[in-house]
Motif scaffolding. Structure first.
Motif, mmCIF file in Angstrom:
data_model
loop_
_atom_site.group_PDB
_atom_site.id
_atom_site.type_symbol
_atom_site.label_atom_id
_atom_site.label_comp_id
_atom_site.label_asym_id
_atom_site.label_seq_id
_atom_site.Cartn_x
_atom_site.Cartn_y
_atom_site.Cartn_z
ATOM 1 N N LEU A 119 19.221 -26.539 -42.176
ATOM 2 C CA LEU A 119 19.831 -25.846 -41.535
ATOM 3 C C LEU A 119 20.531 -25.361 -41.604
ATOM 4 C CD1 LEU A 119 18.745 -28.682 -38.831
ATOM 5 C CD2 LEU A 119 17.332 -26.976 -39.849
ATOM 6 N N LYS A 120 22.117 -25.415 -42.349
ATOM 7 C CA LYS A 120 22.326 -24.412 -41.891
ATOM 8 C C LYS A 120 22.796 -23.251 -42.951
ATOM 9 C CE LYS A 120 27.615 -24.288 -43.351
ATOM 10 N NZ LYS A 120 27.522 -23.928 -44.878
ATOM 11 N N ALA A 121 21.817 -23.723 -44.318
ATOM 12 C CA ALA A 121 21.806 -22.765 -45.310
ATOM 13 C C ALA A 121 20.104 -21.915 -44.999
ATOM 14 C CB ALA A 121 21.053 -22.911 -46.529
ATOM 15 N N ILE A 122 19.330 -22.253 -43.817
ATOM 16 C CA ILE A 122 18.479 -21.638 -42.705
ATOM 17 C C ILE A 122 19.495 -20.352 -41.448
ATOM 18 C CG2 ILE A 122 16.503 -21.517 -41.392
ATOM 19 C CD1 ILE A 122 15.615 -23.887 -42.819
ATOM 20 N N ASP A 123 20.042 -21.095 -41.322
ATOM 21 C CA ASP A 123 20.666 -20.148 -40.396
ATOM 22 C C ASP A 123 21.349 -19.407 -41.113
ATOM 23 O OD1 ASP A 123 23.877 -20.344 -37.885
ATOM 24 O OD2 ASP A 123 21.352 -19.217 -37.311
ATOM 25 N N GLU A 124 21.752 -18.932 -42.658
ATOM 26 C CA GLU A 124 22.282 -18.248 -43.118
ATOM 27 C C GLU A 124 22.202 -17.161 -43.738
ATOM 28 O OE1 GLU A 124 26.705 -20.912 -43.935
ATOM 29 O OE2 GLU A 124 25.645 -19.968 -45.627
ATOM 30 N N LEU A 125 20.081 -17.072 -43.972
ATOM 31 C CA LEU A 125 19.670 -16.208 -44.444
ATOM 32 C C LEU A 125 20.140 -15.209 -43.519
ATOM 33 C CD1 LEU A 125 16.236 -18.444 -44.609
ATOM 34 C CD2 LEU A 125 17.876 -17.199 -46.053
ATOM 35 N N PRO A 126 19.199 -13.644 -44.609
ATOM 36 C CA PRO A 126 19.429 -12.236 -43.163
ATOM 37 C C PRO A 126 18.336 -12.656 -42.458
ATOM 38 C CG PRO A 126 19.802 -12.296 -46.064
ATOM 39 C CD PRO A 126 19.094 -13.999 -45.991
ATOM 40 N N ASP A 127 18.897 -11.960 -41.225
ATOM 41 C CA ASP A 127 18.504 -12.016 -40.162
ATOM 42 C C ASP A 127 15.957 -11.521 -40.531
ATOM 43 O OD1 ASP A 127 20.314 -12.220 -38.720
ATOM 44 O OD2 ASP A 127 21.053 -10.330 -38.333
ATOM 45 N N ARG A 128 15.365 -10.708 -40.904
ATOM 46 C CA ARG A 128 14.830 -10.228 -41.376
ATOM 47 C C ARG A 128 14.605 -11.268 -42.196
ATOM 48 N NH1 ARG A 128 11.315 -5.533 -44.127
ATOM 49 N NH2 ARG A 128 9.961 -6.069 -43.497
ATOM 50 N N LYS A 163 11.485 -15.601 -51.319
ATOM 51 C CA LYS A 163 12.728 -14.938 -51.192
ATOM 52 C C LYS A 163 14.121 -16.014 -50.588
ATOM 53 C CE LYS A 163 16.426 -11.610 -49.029
ATOM 54 N NZ LYS A 163 16.239 -9.954 -49.082
ATOM 55 N N ALA A 164 13.392 -16.456 -49.750
ATOM 56 C CA ALA A 164 14.348 -17.392 -48.301
ATOM 57 C C ALA A 164 13.576 -18.778 -49.501
ATOM 58 C CB ALA A 164 13.273 -17.312 -47.548
ATOM 59 N N TYR A 165 12.877 -19.011 -50.126
ATOM 60 C CA TYR A 165 12.811 -20.467 -50.734
ATOM 61 C C TYR A 165 13.699 -21.128 -52.312
ATOM 62 C CZ TYR A 165 8.997 -22.742 -48.250
ATOM 63 O OH TYR A 165 8.176 -23.640 -47.496
#
Length: 173
Positions: A119-128, A163-165
């Motif tokens: 969850l922390k890593a997801i929150d740190e993804l670039p906004d888009r 990219k997110a993965y």
């Protein structure tokens, strides 16, 4: 245990139905729990385990001789569970990163820690990237639906999810 397992596999490869039943009853419940932890879907998990054992019987002559059947079974069910998630555009927090946690002794605290890190890593993804990732994986929207809602192409959605993965894999390991 390893010698015992090797003997069972040899008998299974020879077509011993009794050994097949024994292996099925020995592993099926644990494999179901493993698949359910990954998919979050009991019907799909039951199908995955059933399909694994059907393939084991039908292709018993090509089962590996020198590796642990338990490891082989868990890895096969893991891969089938991920395929199920991929094919159904679903993601279950924390379980995609448990590939090396095939032990029966995985503690709930460890899974909770993995969820927290994810969850922390997801929150740190670039906004888009985060917005698209959340829509496709957590809100379970189809790629076409996300593309229509955001006025972008389906390919852009695919690229951003990929990219997110990749970013999550790098951050979590």
């Amino acid at each position: 245990m390893k010698n015992e397992e090797n003997k069972l596999i040899k008998k299974l490869k020879a077509g011993d139905e009794g050994v097949f039943k024994r292996i099925f009853y020995l592993y099926s419940d644990r494999l179901f729990v493993w698949a359910y932890k990954i998919t979050g879907d009991s019907l799909a998990s039951a199908d995955i385990v059933q399909d694994f054992f059907i393939r084991c019987w039908e292709k018993r002559d090509i089962l590996p001789d020198k590796c642990s059947f338990k490891a082989y079974a868990y890895k096969s069910v893991y891969n089938a569970s991920l395929n199920y998630l991929r094919d159904n555009k679903r993601f279950v927090y924390g379980y995609e990163i448990t590939i090396d946690l095939i032990d029966d002794d995985v503690r709930d605290e460890d899974i909770e820690e993995l969820k927290r890190l994810l969850l922390k890593a997801i929150d740190e993804l670039p906004d888009r990237c985060k917005k698209i990732f959340v829509m496709t994986t957590m809100e379970k929207k189809k790629y076409t639906e996300v593309a229509d809602l955001l006025g972008i192409s389906v390919n852009t959605v695919k690229v951003q999810v990929s990219k997110a993965y990749r970013i999550l894999k790098e951050k979590i390991g």
